[in-house]
Write a protein that holds these residues in place. Sequence first.
Motif, PDB file in Angstrom:
ATOM      1  N   PHE A 125      44.763  49.436  28.869  1.00 29.60           N
ATOM      2  CA  PHE A 125      43.543  49.216  28.051  1.00 29.60           C
ATOM      3  C   PHE A 125      43.230  50.611  27.522  1.00 29.60           C
ATOM      4  O   PHE A 125      43.234  51.635  28.310  1.00 29.60           O
ATOM      5  N   VAL A 126      42.954  50.373  26.054  1.00 23.84           N
ATOM      6  CA  VAL A 126      42.381  51.736  25.540  1.00 23.84           C
ATOM      7  C   VAL A 126      41.260  51.271  24.672  1.00 23.84           C
ATOM      8  O   VAL A 126      41.214  50.310  24.377  1.00 23.84           O
ATOM      9  N   LEU A 177      36.279  54.837  30.928  1.00 22.55           N
ATOM     10  CA  LEU A 177      36.797  54.612  29.688  1.00 22.55           C
ATOM     11  C   LEU A 177      35.728  54.721  28.562  1.00 22.55           C
ATOM     12  O   LEU A 177      35.928  55.483  27.663  1.00 22.55           O
ATOM     13  N   THR A 178      34.945  53.961  28.633  1.00 21.89           N
ATOM     14  CA  THR A 178      33.889  53.849  27.429  1.00 21.89           C
ATOM     15  C   THR A 178      33.177  55.059  27.216  1.00 21.89           C
ATOM     16  O   THR A 178      32.658  55.639  26.156  1.00 21.89           O
ATOM     17  N   ALA A 179      32.852  55.793  28.319  1.00 19.65           N
ATOM     18  CA  ALA A 179      32.154  57.133  28.406  1.00 19.65           C
ATOM     19  C   ALA A 179      33.036  58.481  28.121  1.00 19.65           C
ATOM     20  O   ALA A 179      32.826  59.494  28.283  1.00 19.65           O
ATOM     21  N   ASN A 188      45.306  44.781  36.009  1.00 19.75           N
ATOM     22  CA  ASN A 188      45.593  43.406  35.749  1.00 19.75           C
ATOM     23  C   ASN A 188      45.116  42.868  34.435  1.00 19.75           C
ATOM     24  O   ASN A 188      43.952  43.108  34.130  1.00 19.75           O
ATOM     25  N   ARG A 189      46.099  42.442  33.553  1.00 21.07           N
ATOM     26  CA  ARG A 189      45.723  41.889  32.390  1.00 21.07           C
ATOM     27  C   ARG A 189      44.719  40.819  32.274  1.00 21.07           C
ATOM     28  O   ARG A 189      43.591  40.971  31.759  1.00 21.07           O
ATOM     29  N   LEU A 190      44.636  39.707  33.180  1.00 24.99           N
ATOM     30  CA  LEU A 190      43.632  38.645  33.101  1.00 24.99           C
ATOM     31  C   LEU A 190      42.507  39.285  33.652  1.00 24.99           C
ATOM     32  O   LEU A 190      41.359  38.972  33.036  1.00 24.99           O
ATOM     33  N   THR A 191      42.432  40.042  34.543  1.00 25.51           N
ATOM     34  CA  THR A 191      41.123  40.636  35.276  1.00 25.51           C
ATOM     35  C   THR A 191      40.441  41.425  34.130  1.00 25.51           C
ATOM     36  O   THR A 191      39.055  41.287  33.909  1.00 25.51           O
ATOM     37  N   GLY A 192      41.413  42.195  33.627  1.00 26.89           N
ATOM     38  CA  GLY A 192      40.446  43.212  32.456  1.00 26.89           C
ATOM     39  C   GLY A 192      40.138  42.313  31.174  1.00 26.89           C
ATOM     40  O   GLY A 192      38.738  42.389  30.634  1.00 26.89           O
ATOM     41  N   LEU A 193      40.769  41.097  30.787  1.00 27.73           N
ATOM     42  CA  LEU A 193      40.360  40.327  29.879  1.00 27.73           C
ATOM     43  C   LEU A 193      38.953  39.595  30.194  1.00 27.73           C
ATOM     44  O   LEU A 193      37.848  39.569  29.517  1.00 27.73           O
ATOM     45  N   LYS A 200      31.055  41.982  27.372  1.00 21.81           N
ATOM     46  CA  LYS A 200      31.133  42.435  25.914  1.00 21.81           C
ATOM     47  C   LYS A 200      31.605  43.589  25.334  1.00 21.81           C
ATOM     48  O   LYS A 200      31.240  44.221  24.351  1.00 21.81           O
ATOM     49  N   LEU A 201      32.888  44.145  26.018  1.00 18.71           N
ATOM     50  CA  LEU A 201      33.329  45.171  25.561  1.00 18.71           C
ATOM     51  C   LEU A 201      34.114  45.061  24.314  1.00 18.71           C
ATOM     52  O   LEU A 201      35.411  45.085  24.316  1.00 18.71           O
TER      53      LEU A 201
END
Length: 673
Positions: A125-126, A177-179, A188-193, A200-201
């Motif tokens: 994730f970036v 990451l946002t900061a 984990n892909r699904l957890t991140g989604l 609302k990232l």
Amino acid sequence: MKKLAFFLLIIIMLGSLIQFAYAENKPEAVNDNKRMLIIGGDKNFPPYEFVDDDGEYRGFNVDLMRALALELGVEVKLQPMEWLQAHRALQSQEIDAVQGMNFNKQREEIYNFSTPFLLNSSVIFVKKDTENISQLRDLMGMKVAVQRSDAAAYILAEIGEIEVMFFSDLEVAFSELTANRIDAVVGNRLTGLHIMKQKKLNNMKIVGGELNQTDYGIAVKKGNEELLKELNDGLQRLKKNGTYNKIYEKWFGKEDVPPWKNLKYITNLLFIVLLVTGSIILISFKWNQSLKKKVILRTQELDLINKELETKQKIIKDSDEFKQQIIDSLRVGLITFDKQCRVTALNSMAESIFNINRTEIIGKSLQELGLNEYFNKEDIDNCIEYNKGSSMEERVFNIGGREYIYSYLISPLEGNLLLHQGGVLTFRNITEEKKLRDSLAQKDKMQSLGRLVAGIAHEIRNPLTSIKTYIELLPTKYDNRKFRDNISLQIPQEISRLNILISDLLDYAKPKKMKKQSFLLNELIINTVELFKVEFDKNSVNIAINCDSSLTIYADKQQIKQVVINLLLNSAESIADNGSIEISGFETSDKTYLVINDNGKGIDEKDADKILEPFYTTKSNGTGLGLSLCYQYIKENDGEITIDSKKGIGTKVKLVFNKKDREVCGYEQSTYY
């Protein structure tokens, strides 16, 4: 107007959202009659399964299990617990299944897994504005966050030169990451989604391929094949009807396919197409060289084949002309039609009858040519729609200002050729045959009438004798009051009896047009038997009538009466002295039955199949139309007739009528003569 439409649309959308929210949160109804399944799951593994701040068990697996319960028609009891506790509970069979578990070789030795419905994996994730990261090796020299106990940490360690930072969960890592305090997150892909959707990232994206892919599904105790099959069937139906996709999008959202993936796919596809095209061109060139050598030989072979085809075509043409000659030689008219009721062929007899030219009418519909007026439209429709033929029917054809009687038959075209479907109409002129048949029918009727008159004569003499006796005694006994009372009572009765007998005789003898009505079957039988009582008594024939007095049929009364007369006369002729005839009537839900059974000499087996044919008789002085007329009258009244006879045992005739316009009458016991 537009504002009103917009306002109504908003109201409808709000109503739908409220209904959906209610459906999502309404408590499950408990049905004591349904089977209960106990399903365990992790109590803290969002978004798969977790207990929220309000104490409600939620998550992707929770919604999936509830939808699966509705699909299978069972009740589920969901039990959130510690992950290790869930494993122990399934092994000790305290629960029926664990609602979600990653597959691996060690677990497959003690559990059976359903068809996988998820593929768990780790991804990078970036932030969306990041351009220099597209794979794991691009993370070298950067700060990368992972979740504690995530296997992705071992993958990053193998690459090296990556500063790995551990966090309790991905939500905290995404905040870092946002900061801009870290460069990327691997998790984990699904957890991140799910977190991206909930928080609302929109400023984040997934890059690179998927890492450490693992199948994920429902686990049951090893050997519980029956439950496993039931769960797999339910999952398949949920995916088929779209329920699974709705639950998936609710918790994980829709994934955006990176443009570079499509570009890479198109590039690879284009390369494959070019490679295949080049190979085809090379092969085609060499193939053409070899083909050129074969073309001359093949051309010579084709010349020989063409000559053979010409010969065969001539044979086929001669054969077709011969077949047409045969069809044209038939003394019956023939028309064929297709599934659209269009004429496909006809013979010369049909051309002559209808004064038409086959070359001008082929391809036109029967209705367009006006031919449908000569035939029963329902029979044609049944042939086209249901591939069902018709029975032989008679129609009056008005041709050239004159009336002719034609019999016709409609048959479906048989065979496996789909190009030729439809039916065949065959018809022939039976005008003279009909006249002869009517003449013979009248002769047969007069013979029956002669026998009937012989029986009635005796009945007429009885009342005449009584009347004559009273008249002769009238001058001497007129002053006797009892005598006057008797003569006043009995002479009118005898006259009435004579009138009834004469009326029945006239009803039988006088031809009438067919007139259907509802009448009592028992009354007709009794009156008919009464006409032949003298002959039956003379030959000691015992008649038993067993028929419900309320039994009615809808038919032409005089025709049915003549049928009964013919059948009784046949039975009387076939039985010896002291024989018996049993007449019974009964009904079912849609049919009314009349059965005449005798113990006469029966019918020889060789004659059984021909007795209903016109002009076939075993009697020396018979016309062969008695049973044929019976068959005709029964068919005209929408009924059926069957004859079961055995030589030396007797004959049983069954008449079957459709129920119509029934009348309600009382019940009368069996009557014996």
